[in-house]
Design an enzyme around this catalytic site. Structure first.
Site, PDB file in Angstrom:
ATOM      1  CD  GLU A  28      -2.981   1.068   2.255  1.00 14.90           C
ATOM      2  OE1 GLU A  28      -3.571   2.103   2.612  1.00 14.90           O
ATOM      3  OE2 GLU A  28      -3.253  -0.057   2.701  1.00 14.90           O
TER       4      GLU A  28
ATOM      5  CG  ASP B 147       0.270 -16.371  12.351  1.00 14.66           C
ATOM      6  OD1 ASP B 147      -0.443 -15.767  11.538  1.00 14.66           O
ATOM      7  OD2 ASP B 147      -0.017 -17.500  12.800  1.00 14.66           O
TER       8      ASP B 147
END
Length: 424
Positions: free
Chosen positions: A83, A277
């Site tokens: 982004e 994670d």
């Protein structure tokens, strides 16, 4: 050489030159960051050992956020994100926080929790108490599953139990709390929970079903705080407007969802770059946002007595430096070396600081100029590339579509054709 995160003008260089500058600023041999070169990073063979049915790799840009001073230490922060504006915004907010001392963090430690579900208990409340009475036995059994963790100062620290009314009856839920030290901890706590389940069933006189960690890691909280001066932000009105925007997100779930997404723009980018994670961390953070029964903002921005802005953030961060992709992925290893963190707690502190910085930058943009101005200016380069511009053409195409306020691929193609026609 003392590492410095203050790298003015880094954007004016190309990727290879930037990498060399970043390595020098961090006091590293440039070869250490060689894994950031796509041809020298994760190989197809390595990927084939990480997940199933591998057919290839996907590249995510890794940018370096600058200016971060966290608990008195400068850190250059790798962020993996697709982004535009995220890295620049975090760096700019960190520059403002740096002027007033940087980010200060604290944490509750590295305790993860596994749940063991007990079904068909005849006397649920009596079962709960019998399990609590067996605390020492159950903790010893858990520790026996991981003597290495215990030798490092970790291991099972407590159990709690509760009765839970559900549509299938009353369940008894035992929580096993484990200090996992510098690991994320999923494997350790899951192994312990599975080992405890047969004994828990015996004590309960019932059967166990699920025995697995929870990603609602509310015993592994990290907090970050920073002061942003009114002058750096743009004046008293901007401070007041950021405070009002924060209050909106605290009170309204619709605003909070996007407000927290801005925080996760920063958090997830560092989690991903370091091989941790992302889904576990995101689940934990969003559950924390709903801890009081309604979904609310994870951060707070308040004016202090001097009229400056105090930003605070509290999030559960189950991240580690040992095991998993953090060790198996060469680019993740390079990212951790660049960060210079030695413990999971330091890594979590960095991630929380980046989340707060990213959030402040987004709130300031919304309050002061609207989110689209800066975001779309940076997005224009992506649009230019999508339109087919070569590397030497991107800047010119991006500048034109921004100036014309038409940041769309079809218009970028028109501009590109025009530029190429002028040079033919």
């Amino acid at each position: 050489m003392t590492p410095s995160s203050r790298l003015s003008g880094l954007r004016d260089h190309g990727p290879i030159a930037r990498r060399a500058l970043v390595a020098r600023a961090a006091g590293l041999d440039p070869a250490v960051l060689g894994a950031f070169e796509p041809t020298d990073g994760l190989t197809l063979s390595q990927a084939d050992h990480m997940v199933e049915n591998v057919v290839g790799l996907i590249g995510i840009p890794v940018g370096i956020a600058t200016n971060f001073r966290i608990d008195g230490v400068d850190r250059l922060v790798p962020m993996a994100t697709e982004e535009p504006s995220v890295v620049a915004a975090a760096s700019n907010a960190a520059r403002m926080a740096r002027q007033t001392g940087g980010f200060v963090t604290s944490s509750t430690g590295e305790v993860m929790t596994a749940q063991v579900q007990v079904l068909d208990a005849v006397d649920p409340e009596g079962t709960r108490l019998r399990l609590l009475e067996a605390r020492d036995e159950l903790l010893a059994l858990a520790d026996a599953q991981d003597p290495l963790l215990v030798s490092l100062g970790g291991g099972a620290v407590d159990i709690t139990a509760r009765t839970l009314p559900t549509r299938t009856g009353v369940h008894v839920i035992l929580h096993l709390h484990v200090d996992v030290r510098d690991a994320m901890g999923a494997n350790a706590v899951n192994t312990m929970a599975e080992a405890l389940a047969p004994r828990i069933a015996e004590i309960a006189g019932a059967r166990t079903l699920l025995r697995i960690l929870t990603n609602k890691a509310d015993r592994r909280l990290t907090r970050a705080r920073a002061l942003f001066s009114a002058d750096a932000l743009g004046g008293a009105q901007v401070v007041a407007d950021i405070e009002a925007a924060s209050a909106f997100a605290e009170a309204d779930a619709y605003r909070a969802a996007t407000h927290n997404k801005g925080i996760m723009n920063g958090i997830s980018a560092v989690v991903l770059a370091t091989g941790n994670d992302t889904r576990a961390v995101e689940a934990g953070c969003h559950s924390h946002a709903a801890r009081d029964g309604g979904y609310s903002a994870l951060s707070r921005f308040e004016r202090n007595a001097d009229g400056d802005l105090v930003g605070t953030l509290e999030v559960p961060l189950a991240v580690g430096l040992v095991g998993g992709a953090t060790r198996a992925h060469p680019t993740a290893r390079a990212a951790v070396q660049l960060l210079g963190v030695d413990t999971a707690r330091q890594l979590a502190a960095t991630i929380a600081a980046v989340g707060l910085a990213q959030n402040l930058a987004a709130c300031r943009a919304l309050a002061a100029e609207g989110i689209q101005r800066g975001h779309m200016t940076l997005h224009a380069r992506t649009v230019a590339a999508s339109a087919g511009a070569a590397s030497h053409e991107i800047a010119a195409v991006a500048a034109r579509i921004v100036a014309d306020r038409r940041i769309r691929v079809e218009y970028a193609r028109e501009v590109l054709d025009e530029l190429r026609g002028a040079h033919s």
